[in-house]
Design an enzyme around this catalytic site. Structure first.
Site, mmCIF file in Angstrom:
data_model
loop_
_atom_site.group_PDB
_atom_site.id
_atom_site.type_symbol
_atom_site.label_atom_id
_atom_site.label_comp_id
_atom_site.label_asym_id
_atom_site.label_seq_id
_atom_site.Cartn_x
_atom_site.Cartn_y
_atom_site.Cartn_z
ATOM 1 N N LYS B 95 0.727 -0.908 0.081
ATOM 2 C CA LYS B 95 0.349 0.051 0.171
ATOM 3 C C LYS B 95 0.781 0.943 -0.079
ATOM 4 O O LYS B 95 1.428 1.743 1.207
ATOM 5 C CB LYS B 95 -0.959 0.069 1.239
ATOM 6 C CG LYS B 95 -1.827 1.479 1.246
ATOM 7 C CD LYS B 95 -2.333 1.662 2.885
ATOM 8 C CE LYS B 95 -3.088 2.145 2.168
ATOM 9 N NZ LYS B 95 -3.805 2.783 3.879
ATOM 10 N N GLY B 156 -8.331 8.524 9.244
ATOM 11 C CA GLY B 156 -8.727 9.028 10.404
ATOM 12 C C GLY B 156 -9.763 10.098 11.218
ATOM 13 O O GLY B 156 -10.663 10.527 12.000
#
Lengths: 66, 255
Positions: B95, B156
């Site tokens: 990733k 987040g």
């Protein structure tokens, strides 16, 4: 022989390979990666790669993250 | 099935492993989510602290480990981190994430594309975290990335699909899987992403930071499945006016 291990000075009595250095430090090898002077040393080369005097050795480990 | 590169996954929920209160709780959440792709990170070893035994239990769970390059601020740093991660985990799956700004953690599109081009040449299976930019996603796809991972909102932030309109274009144009990453704060956000036609979603904070992460992992798994089923079934088209679901006859007119 003198090296820097994650920015910490370390005196080694004798020349050693990366594998021997990892063993001396009693580190688990799974999830561990090593770079010397900003070049990644692949695990399959740890047994033959000699750590040179004044080498900047960096150890990294896998941790949790998103 | 979700197909990425040469692998197939029955789950369309990817899980980030950060922010859990304990490794045990993380493992339970992974199991409850049914996910088969879990992200991990890399950091410099603290020589004065014991090494975590994080990997042994994860290896037994038959999941694809997906190391990230979090912390990289440039393509050069990301490529270095990728090589470290490949050696640490013995996987070429990656990733790719490059976010130089610590406040909003927005991915740097230029450095991400530069790194992706190099990493693909180096044999990595690259899944780049990126802005919800249809042009960038197409360029990443053309560079050989195995999937694209546009953000729904800031990492987040739990704000959901703030980039919805751009995600629709990305999904329409993509020939590689589109994995909505970042900002999904509730199962309904995940369901909405899947209803749009996303191939999968990646969730971390919303599960790890919830009061009951294991239960929340199960909730996200159900939401992802529901969203995918709805997408496959074909959603009804939104209309500007009411359309009756019952016959509007005059049978009460005589009253």
């Amino acid at each position: 022989m003198h090296i820097m291990l994650n920015d910490t000075p370390l005196q080694l009595a004798t020349n050693c390979t990366v594998a021997e250095l990892v063993q001396q430090q009693q580190l688990k090898t799974e999830g561990l990666a090593v770079a010397i002077d900003n070049v990644v040393i692949a695990k399959q080369h740890w047994g033959k790669h000699q750590v040179q005097n004044n080498a900047q050795v960096q150890l990294f480990q896998i941790v949790t993250g998103g | 099935m979700l197909h990425i590169a040469n692998k197939s996954f029955s789950s369309r929920l990817l899980l980030g492993s950060g922010k859990f209160a304990s490794p045990g709780l993380m493992q339970q959440a992974i199991q409850a989510s049914g996910c088969q792709l879990v992200t991990l990170a890399l950091k410099r070893l603290q020589l004065d602290q014991p090494q975590d035994d994080l990997l042994s239990p994860m290896r037994q769970m038959n999941i694809q480990l997906l190391p990230n390059t979090s912390g990289a601020k440039t393509a050069k740093e990301a490529i270095f981190a990728a090589q470290l991660a490949r050696d640490a985990l013995q996987t070429n799956w990656l990733k790719l994430e490059i976010h130089p700004d610590p406040r909003y953690l927005m991915p740097d599109p230029i450095e991400t594309l530069l790194a992706a081009e190099q990493l693909v040449k180096l044999g990595f299976v690259v899944l780049p975290y990126c802005s919800a930019d249809p042009v960038l996603c197409k360029r990443l796809e053309q560079a050989g990335c195995a999937a694209v991972m546009p953000l729904g909102a800031a990492i987040g932030s739990n704000q959901g699909l703030q980039t919805r309109a751009m995600l629709e274009i990305i999904i329409e144009q993509a020939t590689v899987p589109v994995i909505i990453d970042a900002g999904l704060g509730a199962p309904s956000h995940a369901a909405a992403a899947m209803e749009l036609g996303a191939s999968a979603v990646l969730v971390n904070t919303a599960i790890a930071a919830s009061q009951y992460p294991v239960a929340m992992a199960g909730a996200f798994a159900q939401a992802v499945n529901a969203g995918r089923m709805a997408y496959n079934a074909g959603l009804a088209t939104a209309q500007p006016h009411a359309t009756a679901s019952s016959p509007l006859t005059d049978f009460l007119a005589a009253l």
